[in-house]
Design an enzyme around this catalytic site. Structure first.
Site, PDB file in Angstrom:
ATOM      1  N   ASP A 198      52.494  46.306  29.303  1.00  0.00           N
ATOM      2  CA  ASP A 198      52.880  45.524  30.482  1.00  0.00           C
ATOM      3  C   ASP A 198      53.769  44.388  29.960  1.00  0.00           C
ATOM      4  O   ASP A 198      53.287  43.466  29.309  1.00  0.00           O
ATOM      5  CB  ASP A 198      51.608  44.976  31.149  1.00  0.00           C
ATOM      6  CG  ASP A 198      51.916  44.030  32.309  1.00  0.00           C
ATOM      7  OD1 ASP A 198      53.114  43.780  32.591  1.00  0.00           O
ATOM      8  OD2 ASP A 198      50.951  43.540  32.933  1.00  0.00           O
ATOM      9  N   LYS A 236      60.203  37.827  37.015  1.00  0.00           N
ATOM     10  CA  LYS A 236      60.215  36.714  36.056  1.00  0.00           C
ATOM     11  C   LYS A 236      61.530  36.699  35.279  1.00  0.00           C
ATOM     12  O   LYS A 236      62.282  35.741  35.315  1.00  0.00           O
ATOM     13  CB  LYS A 236      59.021  36.798  35.123  1.00  0.00           C
ATOM     14  CG  LYS A 236      57.698  36.653  35.891  1.00  0.00           C
ATOM     15  CD  LYS A 236      56.586  37.361  35.207  1.00  0.00           C
ATOM     16  CE  LYS A 236      55.394  37.660  36.077  1.00  0.00           C
ATOM     17  NZ  LYS A 236      54.859  36.604  36.909  1.00  0.00           N
ATOM     18  N   TRP A 252      45.571  39.841  33.476  1.00  0.00           N
ATOM     19  CA  TRP A 252      46.364  41.032  33.805  1.00  0.00           C
ATOM     20  C   TRP A 252      45.839  42.265  33.104  1.00  0.00           C
ATOM     21  O   TRP A 252      45.780  43.347  33.694  1.00  0.00           O
ATOM     22  CB  TRP A 252      47.843  40.800  33.518  1.00  0.00           C
ATOM     23  CG  TRP A 252      48.337  39.635  34.313  1.00  0.00           C
ATOM     24  CD1 TRP A 252      48.790  38.450  33.837  1.00  0.00           C
ATOM     25  CD2 TRP A 252      48.346  39.519  35.745  1.00  0.00           C
ATOM     26  NE1 TRP A 252      49.090  37.606  34.882  1.00  0.00           N
ATOM     27  CE2 TRP A 252      48.831  38.230  36.051  1.00  0.00           C
ATOM     28  CE3 TRP A 252      47.992  40.364  36.791  1.00  0.00           C
ATOM     29  CZ2 TRP A 252      48.972  37.771  37.361  1.00  0.00           C
ATOM     30  CZ3 TRP A 252      48.132  39.917  38.096  1.00  0.00           C
ATOM     31  CH2 TRP A 252      48.617  38.640  38.374  1.00  0.00           C
TER      32      TRP A 252
HETATM   33  C1  LIG Z   1      51.773  40.038  32.708  1.00  0.00           C
HETATM   34  C2  LIG Z   1      51.651  40.346  34.170  1.00  0.00           C
HETATM   35  N1  LIG Z   1      51.260  41.572  34.549  1.00  0.00           N
HETATM   36  C3  LIG Z   1      51.135  41.897  35.855  1.00  0.00           C
HETATM   37  C4  LIG Z   1      51.409  40.982  36.836  1.00  0.00           C
HETATM   38  C5  LIG Z   1      51.262  41.399  38.271  1.00  0.00           C
HETATM   39  O1  LIG Z   1      52.523  41.678  38.743  1.00  0.00           O
HETATM   40  P1  LIG Z   1      52.837  42.111  40.241  1.00  0.00           P
HETATM   41  O2  LIG Z   1      52.593  40.909  41.095  1.00  0.00           O
HETATM   42  O3  LIG Z   1      54.267  42.515  40.157  1.00  0.00           O
HETATM   43  O4  LIG Z   1      51.950  43.239  40.605  1.00  0.00           O
HETATM   44  C6  LIG Z   1      51.851  39.699  36.498  1.00  0.00           C
HETATM   45  C7  LIG Z   1      52.164  38.711  37.548  1.00  0.00           C
HETATM   46  O5  LIG Z   1      52.366  37.547  37.328  1.00  0.00           O
HETATM   47  C8  LIG Z   1      51.956  39.379  35.123  1.00  0.00           C
HETATM   48  O6  LIG Z   1      52.358  38.155  34.737  1.00  0.00           O
END
Ligand SMILES: Cc1ncc(COP(=O)(O)O)c(C=O)c1O
Length: 358
Positions: free
Chosen positions: A170, A194, A102
C-alpha cells in the site's frame, strides 16, 4: 488569490500549475468546445488522457513492461479487499506487517474473504517504529505492508526482504515521492489523493504473478483479470480524476522525475526534523531511524500548547497541522506538491512559537 500553506494529510495540496490547467479544462477541454467532465470516457480525447496517464506513471516509476496498470475507484480501502480476493488462493494465507491503522484495516478486510495473519505488530509502542526483522511464512500467498504510515509518521526506507514470497504494497502516502523497486513487488496500490491528484482514483500496478494468480470469475468490479482485460473501462471511470493524475504526473516529469523529487522531499523533511530535534520543546512520535519523509508527526510539551499551536498556525495561514485523532499532537504532511517555501514557513513558525512558549 493568495494560497495558504497546506499540510493536509489527504486530500492534499496540488501543484498550482495543475489546478490552473484543471480549471481551464472544465469549460472547454483541449478546444473541443466540451468540458472535461462532459465528454465520454470512450471518446478519442479521453482515451488519449487515459493512455498518457498510464505511460507517464510507467516512466516515472520505472514500471516493467510486463506489469499492468489500472486506475480504479473505491480508494485504497477497496484494494484491502481486492488484493485478498484475487491473490490468496484456496487453502492459502497471507502475512501482514501491522505498522498502523491502514495495515490493520487491510488485514481485517482480507480476513473477511480469506486467511491472513499478522507477522509483526507495532501496536505496543503506538506504532512509533517498524520491524527490524520479519519472519515471513515461506508458504504465505504474499506479504502485505504499508510503505509509509500516514498517521504515525513511519516509512520503510527499503522494501522488506521476503525471499520467494511476493510483496503487496500500500503506497498511498508515498507513491512517486522517491525511487522504488517496482519489480520487487507483486502488486502495488495507492489512492491518488496525497501524491498523485484528487480522491476517487486508485492506481494499481500488477505484476505477471498477480495476473496469473487472479482466478477470474469474481464479481466483475472486484476482478483484476476482468478489469485488466477491459483496461479499467468496465464501467465509467473517474475521468476528471484520471486527467488530474495525468497532469500531476506531467508536473513530476517536468520537475525532472523521481531523482529531483526525492531530493526535494528529503530536504523538506530534513529541515523539519532538524527543528524538532533542535530543542527539547518538541517531541517526534516516530523513532529516528523510521521517520517518514511525507508525514512528520510531533508534539509540544502539552495538549494545551498543541491546541494553541494549531490556532496560531491557522491564523498565520499554516493549515492542516492537526495530528490524527488516534495519535493526537501535530502532523505536517509534506507530499510532493508541498513547496519547500511552505516547509520553511513552518520551520520559522515553530521557531517563533518555541521562543514564545518554550
Ligand atoms: C497508507 C494509507 N492506506 C490507505 C488509506 C485509505 O485510503 P482511501 O481513503 O483511498 O481508501 C490511506 C488514507 O489516508 C492511507 O494513508
Amino acid at each position: 488569490m493568495s494560497r495558504a500553506h497546506n499540510f493536509s494529510a489527504g486530500p492534499a495540496v496540488l501543484p498550482v500549475s495543475v489546478i490552473s490547467q484543471l480549471a481551464a479544462a472544465l469549460p472547454n477541454f483541449q478546444n473541443t468546445g466540451l468540458g472535461l467532465m462532459e465528454i465520454s470516457h470512450r471518446s478519442v480525447a479521453f482515451d488519449r488522457v487515459h493512455r498518457s496517464a498510464e505511460e507517464r506513471l510507467r516512466r516515472v516509476m520505472g514500471i516493467p513492461d510486463d506489469y499492468k496498470v489500472l486506475f480504479l475507484q473505491g480508494g485504497a480501502s477497496l484494494q484491502f479487499l481486492m488484493t485478498a480476493m484475487n491473490l490468496i488462493g484456496p487453502g492459502e494465507s497471507a502475512d501482514f506487517v501491522l505498522t498502523g491503522t491502514w495495515s490493520q484495516k487491510a488485514l481485517k478486510e482480507a480476513q473477511r474473504v480469506a486467511a491472513g495473519r499478522a507477522v509483526w505488530d507495532g501496536e505496543s509502542t503506538r506504532f512509533d517504529r517498524l520491524p527490524t526483522h520479519i519472519e515471513v511464512d515461506p508458504k504465505a500467498a504474499y506479504l502485505a505492508y504499508t510503505t509509509n504510515n500516514t498517521i504515525y509518521g513511519t516509512q520503510f526506507q527499503t522494501h522488506p526482504e521476503t525471499g520467494n514470497v511476493p510483496l503487496v504494497a500500500d503506497m498511498s502516502s508515498d507513491i512517486c515521492s522517491r525511487v522504488v523497486d517496482v519489480a520487487a513487488h507483486g502488486l502495488i496500490y495507492a489512492g491518488a489523493q496525497k501524491n498523485l491528484g484528487p480522491s476517487g482514483v486508485t492506481a494499481i500496478i500488477l505484476s505477471p504473478w498477480a495476473m496469473a494468480k487472479s482466478p477470474g470469475g469474481l464479481s466483475s468490479m472486484l476482478d483484476y483479470k476482468l478489469q485488466v482485460d477491459k483496461r479499467g473501462l468496465f464501467n465509467t471511470p473517474n475521468t476528471f480524476g484520471i486527467y488530474a493524475l495525468e497532469r500531476v504526473l506531467a508536473w513530476i516529469e517536468d520537475m525532472g522525475g523521481m531523482g529531483p523529487m526525492t531530493e526535494r522531499n528529503e530536504a523538506k523533511a530534513a529541515a523539519l526534523y532538524a527543528e524538532i530535534d533542535r530543542t527539547d520543546f518538541w517531541t517526534g512520535h516516530a523513532v529516528e531511524e523510521n521517520r517518514s519523509k511525507m508525514n512528520i508527526t510531533f508534539r509540544t510539551p502539552t495538549a494545551e500548547l498543541d491546541a494553541k499551536f494549531l490556532a496560531e498556525a491557522e491564523a498565520a495561514h499554516l493549515m492542516g497541522l492537526k495530528g490524527h485523532r488516534s495519535v493526537g499532537g501535530l502532523r505536517a504532511s509534506i507530499y510532493n506538491a508541498c513547496e519547500p517555501e511552505s516547509a520553511r514557513a513552518l520551520v520559522d513558525f515553530m521557531r517563533t512559537f518555541e521562543t514564545s512558549y518554550g
